[in-house]
Design a protein around this motif. Sequence first.
Motif, PDB file in Angstrom:
ATOM      1  N   GLY A  16     -63.770  -0.757 -36.327  1.00 22.12           N
ATOM      2  CA  GLY A  16     -63.466  -2.173 -36.321  1.00 22.12           C
ATOM      3  C   GLY A  16     -64.530  -2.966 -35.601  1.00 22.12           C
ATOM      4  N   ALA A  17     -64.280  -4.263 -35.485  1.00 19.77           N
ATOM      5  CA  ALA A  17     -65.278  -5.178 -34.930  1.00 19.77           C
ATOM      6  C   ALA A  17     -65.003  -5.552 -33.480  1.00 19.77           C
ATOM      7  N   THR A  18     -63.948  -4.979 -32.878  1.00 21.90           N
ATOM      8  CA  THR A  18     -63.601  -5.328 -31.498  1.00 21.90           C
ATOM      9  C   THR A  18     -63.807  -4.108 -30.607  1.00 21.90           C
ATOM     10  N   THR A  19     -65.067  -3.802 -30.342  1.00 28.83           N
ATOM     11  CA  THR A  19     -65.392  -2.672 -29.459  1.00 28.83           C
ATOM     12  C   THR A  19     -65.397  -3.112 -28.002  1.00 28.83           C
ATOM     13  N   ALA A  20     -65.824  -4.341 -27.739  1.00 30.59           N
ATOM     14  CA  ALA A  20     -65.868  -4.863 -26.361  1.00 30.59           C
ATOM     15  C   ALA A  20     -65.238  -6.247 -26.314  1.00 30.59           C
ATOM     16  N   LEU A  21     -64.534  -6.526 -25.201  1.00 27.35           N
ATOM     17  CA  LEU A  21     -63.930  -7.842 -25.003  1.00 27.35           C
ATOM     18  C   LEU A  21     -64.898  -8.787 -24.304  1.00 27.35           C
ATOM     19  N   SER A  22     -65.767  -8.234 -23.471  1.00 26.50           N
ATOM     20  CA  SER A  22     -66.722  -9.089 -22.753  1.00 26.50           C
ATOM     21  C   SER A  22     -67.889  -8.247 -22.260  1.00 26.50           C
ATOM     22  N   LEU A  23     -68.995  -8.909 -21.967  1.00 30.27           N
ATOM     23  CA  LEU A  23     -70.169  -8.264 -21.359  1.00 30.27           C
ATOM     24  C   LEU A  23     -70.838  -9.287 -20.456  1.00 30.27           C
ATOM     25  N   HIS A  24     -71.014  -8.921 -19.200  1.00 34.48           N
ATOM     26  CA  HIS A  24     -71.656  -9.815 -18.243  1.00 34.48           C
ATOM     27  C   HIS A  24     -72.777  -9.083 -17.513  1.00 34.48           C
ATOM     28  N   ILE A  25     -73.738  -9.861 -17.038  1.00 36.48           N
ATOM     29  CA  ILE A  25     -74.895  -9.316 -16.314  1.00 36.48           C
ATOM     30  C   ILE A  25     -74.943  -9.918 -14.918  1.00 36.48           C
ATOM     31  N   GLU A  26     -75.215  -9.069 -13.922  1.00 40.07           N
ATOM     32  CA  GLU A  26     -75.547  -9.530 -12.572  1.00 40.07           C
ATOM     33  C   GLU A  26     -76.971  -9.050 -12.289  1.00 40.07           C
ATOM     34  N   SER A  27     -77.828  -9.937 -11.797  1.00 39.69           N
ATOM     35  CA  SER A  27     -79.215  -9.570 -11.508  1.00 39.69           C
ATOM     36  C   SER A  27     -79.522  -9.808 -10.040  1.00 39.69           C
ATOM     37  N   ALA A  28     -80.556  -9.122  -9.535  1.00 35.73           N
ATOM     38  CA  ALA A  28     -80.951  -9.263  -8.130  1.00 35.73           C
ATOM     39  C   ALA A  28     -82.428  -8.906  -8.002  1.00 35.73           C
ATOM     40  N   PRO A  29     -83.101  -9.396  -6.963  1.00 35.90           N
ATOM     41  CA  PRO A  29     -84.506  -9.029  -6.739  1.00 35.90           C
ATOM     42  C   PRO A  29     -84.666  -7.521  -6.628  1.00 35.90           C
ATOM     43  N   THR A  30     -85.856  -7.030  -6.991  1.00 30.23           N
ATOM     44  CA  THR A  30     -86.117  -5.599  -6.894  1.00 30.23           C
ATOM     45  C   THR A  30     -87.569  -5.357  -6.488  1.00 30.23           C
TER      46      THR A  30
END
Length: 280
Positions: free
Chosen positions: A243-257
């Motif tokens: 089906g087409a509903t594999t994920a409900l949401s996707l978010h990114i958190e970034s930080a210095p490296t």
Amino acid sequence: MRTIESQTITEAIKKLCVEANYDLPHDVYAAICEGIEKEETDLGKDTLKVLKENADIAKKRKRPICQDTGMACVFVEIGQDVHVDGPLEEAIQKGVALGYQEGYLRKSIVNDPLFDRVNTKDNTPAMIHYDIVPGDKIHLTVAPKGFGSENMCQVKMLKPSDGVEGVKEFVMKVVNDAGPNPCPPIVIGVGIGSNFEGVALLAKKAMMKDFDAHHEDPRYAALEKELLEKVNATGIGPAGFGGATTALSLHIESAPTHIAGMPVAVAICCHVARHKEVIL
């Protein structure tokens, strides 16, 4: 300086442990309902209806949404103008133990990871993460996490030259490696930056963002949107039935490296992305 009694924290953590296991967050529940309307396959649509019914029953009858009531993960944002009267960490662990006992939640923690593996019988110790913030309040978030999806999480130390395409490739590899195992539709948190231990925490925090929130940098926000579309195009679908509903949401958190590296972590949670919070 404001004083908060440690017993107040214990009571709050106890309540959050129970509520998190009985009641899905509003945005997660709404996303499942939206998925029912959008899902393209009959089996996928029916599966999402079952997940919704399960959540409704759990909330109404005050029963755990899933038999795996998870390892308790506690995020503490503590104001620098707050004094806790009593040992803070002890208060949190006591709250977890009481919550799992009084809420009749499965205790899943073993005292040694390799040899003894004897159940601690009160679901402690919980994982606790602290952030010192301005103000005189304490913000507590309890996120119980089952290990069906926890076992699907991965960290990779990419090279800077791997760039955006390297991040996309790794995220999709993790999702495809997981397949149906984390009980999709899943919630995905991606951490980019920091160092080896820090990037995993970034991914966990990203996983708990409100579904309507997006990264403040439009380049990362566009990447969130693109990756979510790619994940839903895999066809894994609800419960892995397609089906087409594999994920409900996707978010990114970034930080210095560091100039020599680009750590990336992908945290995956099942459709019962449990978390409850309170501000004291």
